[in-house]
Design a protein around this motif. Structure first.
Motif, PDB file in Angstrom:
ATOM      1  N   ARG A  41      -2.412  -7.752   4.711  1.00  0.00           N
ATOM      2  CA  ARG A  41      -3.351  -6.696   5.079  1.00  0.00           C
ATOM      3  C   ARG A  41      -3.928  -6.068   3.816  1.00  0.00           C
ATOM      4  NH1 ARG A  41       0.880  -5.846   8.985  1.00  0.00           N
ATOM      5  NH2 ARG A  41       0.139  -6.559  11.010  1.00  0.00           N
ATOM      6  N   THR A  66      -7.270   4.988  15.244  1.00  0.00           N
ATOM      7  CA  THR A  66      -7.378   3.551  15.451  1.00  0.00           C
ATOM      8  C   THR A  66      -8.825   3.186  15.777  1.00  0.00           C
ATOM      9  OG1 THR A  66      -6.752   3.839  17.781  1.00  0.00           O
ATOM     10  CG2 THR A  66      -5.013   3.234  16.234  1.00  0.00           C
ATOM     11  N   ASP A  72      -5.678  -3.191  15.812  1.00  0.00           N
ATOM     12  CA  ASP A  72      -4.848  -3.388  14.625  1.00  0.00           C
ATOM     13  C   ASP A  72      -5.508  -2.844  13.359  1.00  0.00           C
ATOM     14  OD1 ASP A  72      -6.781  -5.408  14.852  1.00  0.00           O
ATOM     15  OD2 ASP A  72      -5.616  -6.785  13.603  1.00  0.00           O
ATOM     16  N   TRP A  74      -6.625   0.569  11.477  1.00  0.00           N
ATOM     17  CA  TRP A  74      -6.365   2.002  11.580  1.00  0.00           C
ATOM     18  C   TRP A  74      -6.789   2.723  10.306  1.00  0.00           C
ATOM     19  CZ3 TRP A  74      -2.809   4.611   8.406  1.00  0.00           C
ATOM     20  CH2 TRP A  74      -1.960   3.809   7.647  1.00  0.00           C
ATOM     21  N   ALA A  91      -6.534  -2.958   7.396  1.00  0.00           N
ATOM     22  CA  ALA A  91      -6.873  -4.020   8.339  1.00  0.00           C
ATOM     23  C   ALA A  91      -6.370  -5.347   7.808  1.00  0.00           C
ATOM     24  CB  ALA A  91      -8.385  -4.079   8.568  1.00  0.00           C
ATOM     25  N   ALA A  92      -6.170  -6.288   8.710  1.00  0.00           N
ATOM     26  CA  ALA A  92      -5.805  -7.640   8.312  1.00  0.00           C
ATOM     27  C   ALA A  92      -6.939  -8.255   7.508  1.00  0.00           C
ATOM     28  CB  ALA A  92      -5.496  -8.489   9.541  1.00  0.00           C
ATOM     29  N   ASP A 159       4.872  -1.173   5.267  1.00  0.00           N
ATOM     30  CA  ASP A 159       3.499  -0.854   5.606  1.00  0.00           C
ATOM     31  C   ASP A 159       3.341   0.659   5.509  1.00  0.00           C
ATOM     32  OD1 ASP A 159       1.036  -2.306   7.134  1.00  0.00           O
ATOM     33  OD2 ASP A 159       1.248  -0.237   7.837  1.00  0.00           O
ATOM     34  N   VAL A 161       1.774   2.716   7.465  1.00  0.00           N
ATOM     35  CA  VAL A 161       1.331   3.402   8.671  1.00  0.00           C
ATOM     36  C   VAL A 161       2.197   4.605   9.034  1.00  0.00           C
ATOM     37  CG1 VAL A 161       2.527   1.786  10.216  1.00  0.00           C
ATOM     38  CG2 VAL A 161       0.616   3.123  11.071  1.00  0.00           C
ATOM     39  N   GLU A 211       5.714  -3.384  13.504  1.00  0.00           N
ATOM     40  CA  GLU A 211       5.243  -4.588  14.186  1.00  0.00           C
ATOM     41  C   GLU A 211       4.647  -4.234  15.549  1.00  0.00           C
ATOM     42  OE1 GLU A 211       8.383  -7.859  12.279  1.00  0.00           O
ATOM     43  OE2 GLU A 211       8.790  -6.933  14.233  1.00  0.00           O
ATOM     44  N   TRP A 213       3.251  -1.444  16.370  1.00  0.00           N
ATOM     45  CA  TRP A 213       1.972  -0.763  16.157  1.00  0.00           C
ATOM     46  C   TRP A 213       0.840  -1.778  16.076  1.00  0.00           C
ATOM     47  CZ3 TRP A 213      -0.339   3.935  16.027  1.00  0.00           C
ATOM     48  CH2 TRP A 213      -1.574   4.037  15.363  1.00  0.00           C
ATOM     49  N   TYR A 214       1.000  -2.797  15.234  1.00  0.00           N
ATOM     50  CA  TYR A 214      -0.067  -3.771  15.048  1.00  0.00           C
ATOM     51  C   TYR A 214      -0.229  -4.696  16.249  1.00  0.00           C
ATOM     52  CZ  TYR A 214      -0.684  -2.281  10.242  1.00  0.00           C
ATOM     53  OH  TYR A 214      -0.969  -1.531   9.123  1.00  0.00           O
ATOM     54  N   GLN A 219       1.406   1.207  20.422  1.00  0.00           N
ATOM     55  CA  GLN A 219       0.256   2.061  20.729  1.00  0.00           C
ATOM     56  C   GLN A 219       0.184   2.360  22.225  1.00  0.00           C
ATOM     57  OE1 GLN A 219      -3.524   1.151  18.924  1.00  0.00           O
ATOM     58  NE2 GLN A 219      -2.576   0.130  17.179  1.00  0.00           N
TER      59      GLN A 219
END
Length: 267
Positions: A41, A66, A72, A74, A91-92, A159, A161, A211, A213-214, A219
């Motif tokens: 990411r 988001t 995915d 945010w 982001a990815a 991560d 987040v 994991e 979350w994405y 969510q």
């Protein structure tokens, strides 16, 4: 150690605790780095003079937003006391394909696609060039060895987040200090059993929620309209840092509990 003027000096120690963060000094020197199992990411971020007048914005809290269609992706908005804030998107790698190569335009493009956030930042003065960091998730082959132990992000970074890096840094330092104190006093200690394994249990709890979350499952839980205050309290406790409190069922069985809860909420 080499000073800025080129002179050098040497330090000898009985034990080294590496708290170098993303610098990851010992993992690089001792070839301890291991590939992370997290997808690659990228974050693009800056500071702005925010001039936020939005009635729903609370300057005492970090705002996490988001993307309205790509869950995915945010954003963070972290307000400071001087009328400025840190703004960033995560982001990815594939979500950056085809976007403007200029980082400022790239970040503002993501924000423009997100009405709830663009409304908050509609008066912002974009006066600082954006920066980026990618592929930041990291892992190591071992958390300890003869004469050393790794703390916080020097060992593993998941991560940003949930700001779990701060919690893991403080928890690992506290645990390592206790074990090392006993060792330096001549006691026999087991770094694997007393440090690495219990530390990993909390890290893996955080991993479960990152994991989720994405993947969108967590969510579903967060945004569920009919949420239980008791369950919200238990999950909030984890994100606040109590990821080692196994009296909390969402810590003792994080994957199973989150999976069941997300299925209920999604259903």
């Amino acid at each position: 150690v080499r000073r800025e003027n080129g002179s050098e000096y040497h330090v000898k120690a009985k034990f080294v605790l590496d708290a170098s963060g993303y610098g990851r000094v010992l993992p690089r020197l001792l070839d301890l780095e291991a590939p992370s199992d997290f997808p690659v990411r990228q974050a693009v971020f800056t500071h702005v003079e925010d001039r936020i007048e939005h009635p729903g914005f609370d300057r005492t809290k970090i705002l996490v937003t988001t993307h309205p269609t790509q869950r995915d992706i945010w954003f963070w908005t972290i307000p400071f006391s001087n009328g400025r804030c840190s703004v960033g998107v995560v982001a990815a790698k594939e979500h950056f394909a085809g976007r403007d190569a200029d980082l400022d335009a790239c970040l503002r493009g993501f924000i423009d696609e997100t009405p709830s956030l663009s409304g908050v930042l509609q008066n912002a003065v974009w006066d600082t060039p954006a920066r980026t960091i990618g592929g930041y998730s990291a892992n190591v082959k071992t958390l300890h060895g003869p004469g050393f132990a790794l703390l916080g992000n020097a060992a593993e970074f998941l991560d940003p987040v949930f700001s779990s890096g701060v919690t893991i840094a403080m928890r690992s330092a506290s645990m390592a200090a206790g074990v090392l104190h006993r060792q330096l006093n001549g006691e026999a200690v087991d770094w694997q059993r007393e440090f690495a394994e219990p530390l990993k249990r909390g890290v893996d709890t955080f991993r479960c929620y990152v994991e989720g979350w994405y993947a969108g499952t967590f969510q579903d839980v967060i945004f569920h309209a009919g949420s239980s205050p008791e369950i919200r309290r238990m999950i909030s406790s984890i994100l606040a840092g109590y990821a080692w409190d196994e009296r909390n069922p969402f810590v003792s069985e994080p994957k199973r509990r989150l999976r069941m809860l997300s299925e209920i909420c999604a259903g």
